[in-house]
Scaffold this motif. Structure first.
Motif, PDB file in Angstrom:
ATOM      1  N   UNK A 197       0.814  -1.208   0.000  1.00  0.00           N
ATOM      2  CA  UNK A 197       0.000   0.000   0.000  1.00  0.00           C
ATOM      3  C   UNK A 197       0.847   1.256   0.000  1.00  0.00           C
ATOM      4  N   UNK A 198       1.887   1.284   0.835  1.00  0.00           N
ATOM      5  CA  UNK A 198       2.741   2.471   0.910  1.00  0.00           C
ATOM      6  C   UNK A 198       3.500   2.681  -0.394  1.00  0.00           C
ATOM      7  N   UNK A 199       4.059   1.617  -0.949  1.00  0.00           N
ATOM      8  CA  UNK A 199       4.880   1.759  -2.160  1.00  0.00           C
ATOM      9  C   UNK A 199       4.054   2.199  -3.363  1.00  0.00           C
ATOM     10  N   UNK A 200       2.741   1.929  -3.335  1.00  0.00           N
ATOM     11  CA  UNK A 200       1.898   2.294  -4.468  1.00  0.00           C
ATOM     12  C   UNK A 200       1.305   3.701  -4.352  1.00  0.00           C
ATOM     13  N   UNK A 201       1.411   4.309  -3.180  1.00  0.00           N
ATOM     14  CA  UNK A 201       0.847   5.659  -3.042  1.00  0.00           C
ATOM     15  C   UNK A 201       1.838   6.659  -2.464  1.00  0.00           C
ATOM     16  N   UNK A 202       3.046   6.192  -2.163  1.00  0.00           N
ATOM     17  CA  UNK A 202       4.034   7.061  -1.539  1.00  0.00           C
ATOM     18  C   UNK A 202       4.493   8.166  -2.481  1.00  0.00           C
TER      19      UNK A 202
END
Length: 201
Positions: free
Chosen positions: A26-31
């Motif tokens: 989740x973080x890597x896709x919206x960071x």
């Protein structure tokens, strides 16, 4: 005591790995850092490998292949769910500049999905991206405008704006990881663990 710790480990490894992978995906896709897709996937694979090593260390010579398969399938489903729960941050109005190019994609084997055609539409978008949009149907003729949602970091494929909705569900990964836990615990209990923490008499 050792059997109880082993059962606890059989619960912690799949659930902990699933939670960490979901947070990372989740973080890597919206960071805003815009982690490259390849790096994000590699980190996810490393986390999966660590979970498998922990599982192997837990069982040593014993254990169940079914639990390993369910663990890998569950972690894969976690990644897909995290990806499908994200929406593309930007929407742009593009013009279809020419006739869609169709490509045929056959499938093989009993029970495989039906053969499909994919239609590749050339686009003229502000900023130049995306320059092409692929769909399983024609989205319009040359000269028509379409609204495309996309990820500025290009971590996800563009979609039509009307399809830019979260579709992920935690149900499937939760079931797979829970089954992995159940199989692992049943295996530990059924194989008769000794006080030294390994299967055997």
């Amino acid at each position: 005591m050792r059997k109880s710790l082993a059962c606890l480990g059989a619960v912690v490894v799949p659930s902990g790995a699933g939670l960490l992978l979901h947070l990372w995906a989740g973080w890597s896709m919206r960071s805003p850092v815009r982690v490259p897709t390849l790096l994000a996937v590699l980190a996810g694979l490393v986390l999966t490998a660590v979970a498998l090593l922990a599982h192997n260390a837990l069982f040593r010579e014993g254990g169940s292949i079914a639990a390993v398969v369910l663990l890998v399938a569950g972690l894969g489903a976690v990644w897909v769910e995290a990806r499908d729960s994200r929406v593309r941050a930007e929407v742009v109005t593009c013009e279809i500049t020419g006739k869609a190019r169709a490509t045929y994609h056959p499938t093989f084997g009993e029970g495989a999905p039906s053969d499909m055609w994919l239609y590749h539409h050339p686009l003229d978008c502000p900023g130049g991206y995306p320059s092409e949009f692929t769909a399983e149907e024609r989205i319009g003729e040359a000269g028509r405008t379409v609204r495309i949602a996309y990820d500025p970091a290009r971590r996800m494929d563009p979609v039509l704006e009307k399809h830019n909705k979260p579709s992920g569900s935690p149900v499937v990964p939760s079931i797979l990881l829970a089954l992995s836990v159940v199989v692992s615990v049943v295996t530990i209990v059924g194989e008769g663990w000794t006080d030294v923490g390994r299967p055997g008499a």
